[in-house]
Design an enzyme around this catalytic site. Structure first.
Site, PDB file in Angstrom:
ATOM      1  N   THR A 117       0.810  -1.221   0.000  1.00 37.50           N
ATOM      2  CA  THR A 117       0.000   0.000   0.000  1.00 37.50           C
ATOM      3  C   THR A 117       0.843   1.270   0.000  1.00 37.50           C
ATOM      4  O   THR A 117       1.957   1.289   0.549  1.00 37.50           O
ATOM      5  CB  THR A 117      -0.917   0.006   1.254  1.00 37.50           C
ATOM      6  OG1 THR A 117      -1.486   1.303   1.410  1.00 37.50           O
ATOM      7  CG2 THR A 117      -0.150  -0.297   2.525  1.00 37.50           C
ATOM      8  N   TYR A 141      -1.371  -0.013  10.068  1.00 39.69           N
ATOM      9  CA  TYR A 141      -1.712  -0.669   8.801  1.00 39.69           C
ATOM     10  C   TYR A 141      -0.521  -0.554   7.838  1.00 39.69           C
ATOM     11  O   TYR A 141       0.008  -1.554   7.353  1.00 39.69           O
ATOM     12  CB  TYR A 141      -2.982  -0.043   8.203  1.00 39.69           C
ATOM     13  CG  TYR A 141      -3.231  -0.431   6.780  1.00 39.69           C
ATOM     14  CD1 TYR A 141      -3.340  -1.772   6.426  1.00 39.69           C
ATOM     15  CD2 TYR A 141      -3.335   0.532   5.774  1.00 39.69           C
ATOM     16  CE1 TYR A 141      -3.554  -2.138   5.104  1.00 39.69           C
ATOM     17  CE2 TYR A 141      -3.554   0.173   4.467  1.00 39.69           C
ATOM     18  CZ  TYR A 141      -3.659  -1.158   4.127  1.00 39.69           C
ATOM     19  OH  TYR A 141      -3.853  -1.520   2.821  1.00 39.69           O
TER      20      TYR A 141
END
Ligand code: UDP
Length: 327
Positions: A117, A141
């Site tokens: 990501t 995350y």
């Protein structure tokens, strides 16, 4: 028949990957614990339910299908949740992925496509984000995905694992045939929440922060269509199958849209009012995340075909109106 192990194949992106793998002549084997995915989304190959952390179960699945490669999508992926419960992210994403990677190496399945990501870059306003940008994640995350990238590198050096790592920007849209699409419970992502507000399923969308240093005060993201994104994964798989070296690719279009711009496009695409209220900033959000890289285009031959904002919203709206999985 070439089998590909697709972790998270019952989820939003993983299910679209299964569809394009199937179209490309592979057999996608979904491995998913259904914690956030849907059995109904597994339509294109066999389904094996299991936990990433369950090494015995993983060993069985590798032995049964002898996959040529792994595509690893299974992950917790909500910034808000990661801020509240970082331990969940380290345990599920990092320990789970390490178990999977060790099982793959033990099974001599050494081609690995990983879903990372742009959240690994953190907040670097004004900086063009390419694959060599510094990675300073703002939340657990992003940090968990960065840790997995590092594990893949170490296992590359020591065990010959070859990986293609895709750093996604904001994934949106749905299968244009509306067989599968984005369906989270609870939903946290901007476009599906906006569609629910348009449809009256929720009173209003809350805009998280209107005082950012951007032209209209709201955060800017680079949206990429899920079908374009998963097509890049098939190209990444072929890259590995051709014997090419481990490589990292950003997947974004290079165009940034603010939350207010997404609201305006949603209004015009659906021809309906978007009820929204202005709220405070959401912890862990970067101001601006836009890809500045064309590496996927120049090296993989990737060509985004459906990644205009209007097409993404139109496809998501068609899928939404089709009813989702369990609505
Ligand atoms: N956002 C928002 N309201 C919402 C959900 C998201 O204003 O209810 C904003 C969020 O702050 C970010 C953008 O929309 O700037 C995209 O958020 P999303 O959660 O969809 O993806 P993320 O960028 O966190 O991966």
């Amino acid at each position: 028949m070439t089998h590909i192990l697709v972790t998270g194949g019952a989820g939003y992106i993983g299910s679209h990957a299964c569809k394009v793998l199937h179209q490309a002549g592979y057999v996608p084997v979904t491995y998913d614990n259904l914690s956030t995915g849907w059995a109904e989304a597994v339509k294109f190959g066999p389904f094996e339910q299991g936990e990433l952390s369950d090494r015995t179960r993983l060993d069985q699945v590798f032995a049964r299908y002898k996959p040529a490669a792994v595509m690893h999508f299974a992950s917790l992926s909500q910034v808000g949740e990661a801020m509240r419960e970082p331990g969940l992210y380290w345990r599920n994403n990092v320990v789970g992925s390490l178990t999977l990677i060790e099982a793959a190496v033990a099974a001599k399945c050494l081609d690995f496509v990983f879903s990372s990501t742009c959240a690994t870059y953190g907040d670097q306003d004004g900086v063009v984000l390419d694959e060599n940008s510094t990675q300073i994640p703002l939340n657990a995350y992003g940090a968990s995905k960065l840790a997995i990238e590092n594990i893949l590198r170490d296992f590359g050096v020591s065990h010959g694992l070859r990986s293609v790592i895709f750093r996604y920007f904001n994934v949106a849209g749905a299968d244009p045939e509306a067989q599968i699409g984005e369906f989270h419970q609870p939903e946290t992502h901007l476009i599906p929440l906006m569609l629910e507000a348009i449809d009256g399923k929720r009173p209003a969308l809350t805009v998280f922060g209107t005082d950012y240093d951007t032209p209209d005060g709201t955060c800017i993201r680079d949206y990429v269509h899920v079908m374009d994104l998963v097509r890049a994964h098939v190209l990444g798989l072929k890259w590995l199958q051709e014997g090419k070296p481990s490589r990292v690719f950003n997947l974004g279009t290079g165009s940034g849209f603010s939350v207010r711009e997404v609201i305006e496009h949603s209004r015009s695409v659906t021809n309906r009012a978007v009820p929204f209220v202005e709220g405070p900033r959401r912890a862990g959000d970067a101001v601006r995340l836009v890809s500045g890289s064309v590496r996927a285009i120049s090296e993989l031959g990737w060509q985004p075909e459906r990644s205009t904002l209007d097409t993404m919203i139109a496809d998501a709206w068609r899928w939404y109106q089709n009813g989702g999985y369990a609505r």
